[in-house]
Scaffold this motif. Structure first.
Motif, PDB file in Angstrom:
ATOM      1  N   ASP A   1       0.816  -1.221   0.000  1.00  0.00           N
ATOM      2  CA  ASP A   1       0.000   0.000   0.000  1.00  0.00           C
ATOM      3  C   ASP A   1       0.846   1.265   0.000  1.00  0.00           C
TER       4      ASP A   1
ATOM      5  N   GLU B   1       0.961   4.270  -2.756  1.00  0.00           N
ATOM      6  CA  GLU B   1       0.587   5.625  -2.366  1.00  0.00           C
ATOM      7  C   GLU B   1       1.654   6.661  -2.704  1.00  0.00           C
TER       8      GLU B   1
ATOM      9  N   ARG C   1      -0.086  10.273   6.487  1.00  0.00           N
ATOM     10  CA  ARG C   1      -0.448   8.859   6.349  1.00  0.00           C
ATOM     11  C   ARG C   1      -0.507   8.183   7.717  1.00  0.00           C
TER      12      ARG C   1
END
Length: 150
Positions: free
Chosen positions: A100, A104, A130
């Motif tokens: 992920d 991102e 984040r």
């Protein structure tokens, strides 16, 4: 040295990337992993299981206590200790964090080639926001750090 393992959950629909700190614990310390879908039917046993944002890791506590006896007294070996001290935990903040986070930050990587100073500012800002987002979502490991100062 850290050993990484990808483990499918009980229902087989998802997998978790697990990290084993210093290779102290073997893969067999995990008896089962449950994703948010298959964990709905699981009765959480706090003596052997850890829950993190809908995911559950079930540990073989006999193996854990035996292998960690040089690290800490057996009465201190709990699912929380195993997970939070990194002996058997997510690789990253979430079960799929290593995938992920790369996805991102792909956009920011392009910026590094054209404007390195801006890239540096943006990557720090992205990392801090984040982690704030992951903490707000309830991920256990998102609470472990202080934001990086810019």
């Amino acid at each position: 040295m850290c050993i990484d393992n990808s483990i499918h959950c009980s229902c087989g629909k998802n997998h978790a990337s697990i990290n084993f700190k210093d290779g102290v614990l073997p893969r067999e310390v995990i008896t089962e992993v449950f994703c948010p879908e298959c964990s709905r039917e699981v009765a959480l046993d706090p003596a052997t299981m850890l829950s993190d944002h809908g995911w559950i890791i079930a540990y073989d506590m006999d193996i854990a206590r035996c292998m960690l006896q040089k690290v800490t007294p057996p009465h201190r070996v709990t699912p929380e200790f195993i997970f939070d001290e990194g002996y058997c935990t997510w690789r990253g903040v979430t079960p799929s964090d290593h995938i992920d986070s790369v996805r991102e930050r792909e956009q920011l990587v392009q910026l590094a080639k054209t404007d390195p100073k801006r890239y540096f500012r943006e990557i720090i800002s992205w990392g801090n926001s984040r982690m704030t987002r992951l903490a707000q979502e309830g991920w256990r490991k998102a609470y472990e750090r202080e934001p990086v100062k810019t």
